[in-house]
Design a protein around this motif. Structure first.
Motif, short mmCIF file in Angstrom:
data_model
loop_
_atom_site.label_atom_id
_atom_site.label_comp_id
_atom_site.label_asym_id
_atom_site.label_seq_id
_atom_site.Cartn_x
_atom_site.Cartn_y
_atom_site.Cartn_z
N MET A 198 0.89 -1.39 -0.35
CA MET A 198 0.11 -0.27 0.18
C MET A 198 0.71 0.96 0.27
N THR A 199 2.30 1.06 1.26
CA THR A 199 2.55 2.71 1.06
C THR A 199 3.67 2.33 -0.46
N GLN A 200 3.51 1.84 -0.76
CA GLN A 200 4.47 1.75 -2.15
C GLN A 200 3.35 2.22 -3.49
N VAL A 201 2.78 1.95 -3.40
CA VAL A 201 0.89 2.84 -4.30
C VAL A 201 0.81 3.75 -3.80
N ILE A 202 1.39 4.56 -2.90
CA ILE A 202 0.62 5.75 -2.12
C ILE A 202 2.31 6.64 -3.08
N LYS A 203 3.12 5.91 -2.90
CA LYS A 203 4.43 6.39 -2.88
C LYS A 203 4.70 6.54 -4.29
N LEU A 204 3.96 6.00 -5.82
CA LEU A 204 3.70 5.88 -6.54
C LEU A 204 2.83 6.91 -7.41
N GLN A 205 2.18 6.90 -7.00
CA GLN A 205 0.60 8.00 -6.97
C GLN A 205 1.68 9.30 -6.90
N ARG A 206 2.25 9.73 -5.44
CA ARG A 206 2.64 11.44 -5.77
C ARG A 206 3.57 11.81 -6.36
N GLU A 207 4.16 10.57 -6.88
CA GLU A 207 5.65 10.30 -8.14
C GLU A 207 4.62 10.99 -9.34
N VAL A 208 3.85 10.11 -8.85
CA VAL A 208 3.01 10.53 -10.77
C VAL A 208 2.15 11.78 -10.90
N GLU A 209 1.60 12.11 -9.38
CA GLU A 209 1.44 13.67 -8.76
C GLU A 209 2.34 15.00 -9.48
N THR A 210 3.90 14.60 -8.87
CA THR A 210 4.88 14.88 -8.81
C THR A 210 4.95 15.33 -10.40
N LEU A 211 4.50 14.11 -11.34
CA LEU A 211 5.56 14.29 -13.11
C LEU A 211 4.15 15.36 -13.17
N ARG A 212 2.88 14.68 -12.88
CA ARG A 212 1.99 15.95 -13.60
C ARG A 212 2.20 17.04 -13.20
N ASP A 213 2.74 17.50 -12.62
CA ASP A 213 2.87 18.63 -12.11
C ASP A 213 3.65 19.66 -12.70
N ARG A 214 4.66 18.78 -12.62
CA ARG A 214 5.82 19.27 -13.61
C ARG A 214 5.50 19.50 -14.73
N LEU A 215 4.85 18.74 -15.94
CA LEU A 215 4.72 18.62 -16.80
C LEU A 215 3.60 19.75 -17.58
N ALA A 216 2.94 20.28 -16.58
CA ALA A 216 1.63 21.30 -16.28
C ALA A 216 2.36 22.31 -16.14
N ARG A 217 3.26 22.58 -15.50
CA ARG A 217 3.68 23.94 -15.10
C ARG A 217 5.05 24.25 -16.56
N LEU A 218 5.92 23.23 -17.21
CA LEU A 218 6.44 23.23 -18.19
C LEU A 218 5.24 23.52 -19.33
N SER A 219 4.05 22.63 -19.42
CA SER A 219 3.36 23.29 -20.94
C SER A 219 2.63 24.44 -20.43
N GLU A 220 2.99 25.13 -18.86
CA GLU A 220 1.91 26.66 -19.29
C GLU A 220 3.74 27.54 -19.77
N ALA A 221 4.71 26.91 -19.10
CA ALA A 221 5.48 28.12 -19.37
C ALA A 221 6.28 28.48 -20.94
N SER A 222 6.32 26.72 -21.44
CA SER A 222 6.34 26.90 -23.16
C SER A 222 5.31 27.57 -23.74
N ARG A 223 4.01 27.42 -23.60
CA ARG A 223 3.02 28.33 -23.61
C ARG A 223 3.08 29.79 -23.84
N ARG A 224 3.97 30.62 -22.41
CA ARG A 224 4.39 31.31 -22.54
C ARG A 224 5.03 31.71 -22.65
N ILE A 225 6.27 31.12 -23.50
CA ILE A 225 7.30 31.82 -24.11
C ILE A 225 7.26 31.91 -25.33
N ASN A 226 6.20 31.40 -25.77
CA ASN A 226 5.43 31.12 -27.33
C ASN A 226 4.96 32.04 -27.81
#
Length: 788
Positions: free
Chosen positions: A1-29
């Protein structure tokens, strides 16, 4: 269960990073403006990594300082960082690291490496975290991100921050490349539009599919201006005009081959037509039309039509006819007198006395001299037009030239009162005695012919920079404003002055490297004719520089060949100028590649540069700015463009002179000598130092309290001239002539604007100045170096 939660958090972190990168990419273009994209790239990098401060550098290939932007820093901190000379050592170290660099203590790391110690002038955390990442484009490092400190306390940059910055750097590289490409395309488009808009030919672009108007330039608008009824657009006019072809047929525009060429993809070559407008006015033009195809398309995209107004050529033909008629009349009169007098003597009765015979011989002799003078004038005009007028200038006292002219004028029996006023202490002038006597004789004769008998004629002379200005004023008929632009052209009888005299005066003056112009307040107010001659540089007045002197000083010994750099993409023009310079004893350095110019300036250290205005891939004016940023060398433009706004802009930005093509060998060499004489008296050999202001003329550098002051070439030249004459007031006229190259300028706004900008950059208060002082209605001055 702990492993699943850890993976979910990593996925959320990656999703957040991708969202911020996507937003930054939109701004600079979002934008293609180059400066906006660079700033947005840096701001977005700070946001993505939660950095408190950011610096972004974009490298260049010239070994100079890079483009430098900051984020999160105040303007004062930014200026201090930019002015920190030792910082180039740290920058060189960081630039040489090809991969990201993450440090928990930047200041400690620099100290360990023995690099200059950095004392931040803004609030920071201790230790001082740091994150850097290179920006790659097509395999090369084109820039760097430098981020420092964290917004949320003493937290360090993490590996996630590093990975995010690396990914964003690749996106930023594409955005920067696109913005740079767009900027280059906009600059190329602007240059092309300027070239077309200032073309002496009319240019009209039509859409090949619809036949509609796409664009047209100023000359095209001028040509049809008199054909347009009020409130009628250029496009509407095309549907209203009638065209008369060479065979006399009249057809509407829609039936003319230009319109047909839109459909048939054909060209129209050099057809002479007459266009009549709905208002009854007509204009004769020469037409060429060429279809433009995009890539391999069979159908044309547009049709480019060039038109040349034939009115000027027709006027030239008329002037030639009038000139021929004038000269025929001028030669026929003395010839008739000679013929009549000779016939009278030959057929005279035996009772004719020797006194009567002598009188007829005197008539023949006088009229023969008159014919000889006319023929000599014709020869002079021919030499001036061909650029082969021979002059032998030497140092001559102006008083001698004026006195000889006065004696010649009064010996002719004139009843006019001649008043002479020469400024005390005038230097000798570089003049061909016989030729300048010709100018003065012509101007005095012209003044006498056009003013009442016994009225006053005034000769005056004053020094203007490196020239002496000589003026002849009368109280006669004056000049209409419309006559001034064509006053010095060969004119038909009835215009002020002898048919050739003023044209010859202009040719002789320009061959000496001077100028001639006329002024009048209108008919009945008299006229003022002024011409300039170069002041002679007295022998031994300036010491020769040392062998390692910088490029801003030219050798004064004639044993040293003067190096002249010529930049022109036209090989014929380049060869012509090179041959002129070589025969005149100069050392020409020639190039058709504008990209080599700065290299030649640094390596060959030319004493003068001849620069074409329109160069492939760059503007001559832009290139001049780059030259003047690294060397104080006179730049003389050679250009086929004589529009006043272009010439004025070149002078405003620091050009020493502007020569319009085609030019003669005599004129070019005279202009070169004048520009070199101007440089010969400037700059001084010792730096200027007063209070916190220092000017190093050799290094072309200005500092205030030890900090560099950024000046453009024009501002530097103005400040250098004022400081070089410290303690003396320089008049408005003197500064306009020396810095802008304008003699007799009435508009002083460029000078006042430049002085205002200089004061702002020096922190000088106009109401209580420390450096630049105003002498009301006279000019400006600076305090002597080291005065208290």
């Amino acid at each position: 269960m702990t492993q699943v939660i850890k993976l979910q958090r990593e996925v959320e972190t990656l999703r957040d990073r991708l969202a911020r990168l996507s937003e930054a990419s939109r701004r600079i273009n979002d934008s293609l403006d180059f400066e906006s994209v660079l700033q947005e790239v840096l701001d977005s990098a700070r946001i993505l990594t939660n950095a408190r401060y950011g610096v972004f550098t974009l490298h260049n290939d010239l070994g100079e300082r890079p483009t430098f932007l900051t984020s999160g820093l105040t303007p004062d901190v930014t200026r201090k960082l930019w002015d920190w000379q030792e910082g180039m050592g740290i920058y060189s170290y960081l630039r040489g690291i090809p991969q990201p660099l993450r440090l928990n203590d930047f200041l400690g790391h620099m100290k360990t490496l023995g690099l200059p110690e950095y004392q931040p002038s803004m609030p920071i955390n201790t230790p001082f975290p740091f994150l850097a990442a290179p920006i790659h484009n097509l395999g090369d490092i084109v820039g760097h991100f430098f981020l420092s400190d964290k917004e949320n306390g003493t937290e360090y940059f993490t590996s996630d921050d590093e990975e995010t910055l690396v990914v964003f750097a690749s996106q930023a590289a594409l955005a920067i490349a696109n913005a740079k490409r767009f900027q280059n395309e906009q600059m190329a488009r602007a240059r092309l539009e300027t070239l077309i808009d200032t073309s002496p030919f009319g240019v009209v672009v039509l859409d090949a599919q619809s036949g509609g108007l796409v664009s047209y330039n100023r000359e095209a608008a001028r040509i049809v201006k008199d054909l347009q009824p009020p409130d009628t657009s250029f496009e509407t006019l095309l549907g209203l005009v009638t065209i008369r072809r060479a065979d006399g047929r009249e057809i509407p525009f829609q039936e003319y081959p230009v319109a047909q060429a839109l459909k048939a993809s054909e060209t129209v070559r050099a057809e002479e037509i007459e266009i009549s407008g709905p208002n009854g006015n007509a204009v004769r033009i020469l037409v060429n039309a060429t279809p433009i195809h995009l890539e391999q398309n069979e159908e044309p995209d547009s049709l480019v039509v060039t038109v040349q107004d034939l009115a000027a050529l027709e006027e030239l033909d008329q002037l030639k006819s009038e000139f021929s008629a004038m000269m025929s009349h001028e030669l026929r009169v003395p010839l008739s007198s000679i013929k009549g007098s000779a016939a009278t003597v030959l057929t005279a009765p035996t009772s004719f006395g020797s006194t009567e015979m002598l009188q007829f011989f005197r008539i023949i002799d006088r009229q023969a001299d008159h014919m000889s003078g006319l023929i000599n004038d014709l020869l002079d005009v021919a030499h001036i037009d061909a650029g082969t007028l021979s002059i032998s200038p030497e140092p001559v006292p102006l008083t001698e030239l004026v006195e000889n002219a006065r004696s010649t004028f009064l010996s002719g029996g004139s009843n006019h009162k001649l008043h002479i006023k020469l400024e005390p202490g005038l230097p000798r002038v570089m003049a061909d005695r016989r030729r300048i006597a010709q100018v003065l004789d012509n101007l005095l004769a012209n003044a006498a012919e056009n003013s009442p008998d016994a009225s006053a004629i005034r000769i005056s002379a004053v020094r203007k920079g490196v020239h002496v200005a000589v003026a002849v004023a009368d109280e006669g008929a004056g000049l209409a404003a419309g006559l001034l632009p064509r006053l010095f052209k060969k004119g038909p009888p009835g215009e002020r002055g002898p048919g050739l005299g003023l044209a010859i005066c202009k040719g002789i003056t320009e061959a000496h490297g001077g100028r001639i112009w006329a002024e009048s307040n209108g008919p009945g107010t008299g006229a003022l004719f002024t011409f300039t001659l170069p002041a002679a540089v007295e022998e031994g007045a300036y010491s020769a520089p040392s062998s390692d002197a910088p490029a801003v000083t030219r050798p004064h010994s004639r044993r040293d060949r003067i190096r002249i750099l010529v930049v022109d993409d036209d090989p014929v023009s380049l060869r012509y100028v090179r041959d002129i310079l070589s025969k005149a004893g100069f050392d020409p350095v020639v190039t058709a590649d504008p990209g080599e110019t700065l290299h030649f300036v640094k390596e060959r250290k030319p004493h003068l540069i001849l620069l074409d205005l329109m160069l492939p891939g760059s503007s001559g004016i832009d290139l001049m700015n780059e030259i003047l940023n690294i060397a104080n060398v006179p730049v003389v433009f050679l250009s086929a463009y004589s529009q006043e706004d272009i010439v004025a802009r070149a002078f405003d930005l620091g050009a020493a002179d502007y020569v319009v093509k085609p030019f003669s060998q005599t004129e070019l060499l005279a202009r070169i000598r004048a520009a070199l004489r101007n440089q010969e008296v400037f700059p001084p050999s010792t730096p200027y130092q007063f209070k916190n202001l220092a000017i190093d003329y050799a290094e072309h550098a200005v500092t205030l309290a030890g900090r560099p002051v950024r000046l453009n070439p024009l501002e530097y030249r103005l400040l250098a001239h004022l400081s070089a004459s410290a303690g003396r007031t320089l008049t408005y006229d003197h500064l306009m002539q020396q810095v802008w190259g304008l003699e007799g300028a009435l508009d002083l706004r460029p000078l006042r604007t430049a002085v205002k900008t200089l004061r702002q950059k020096l922190g000088d208060d106009a109401s209580n100045p420390s450096y630049i002082f105003t002498e009301p209605r006279v000019g400006y001055r600076m305090a002597r170096s080291n005065d208290t």
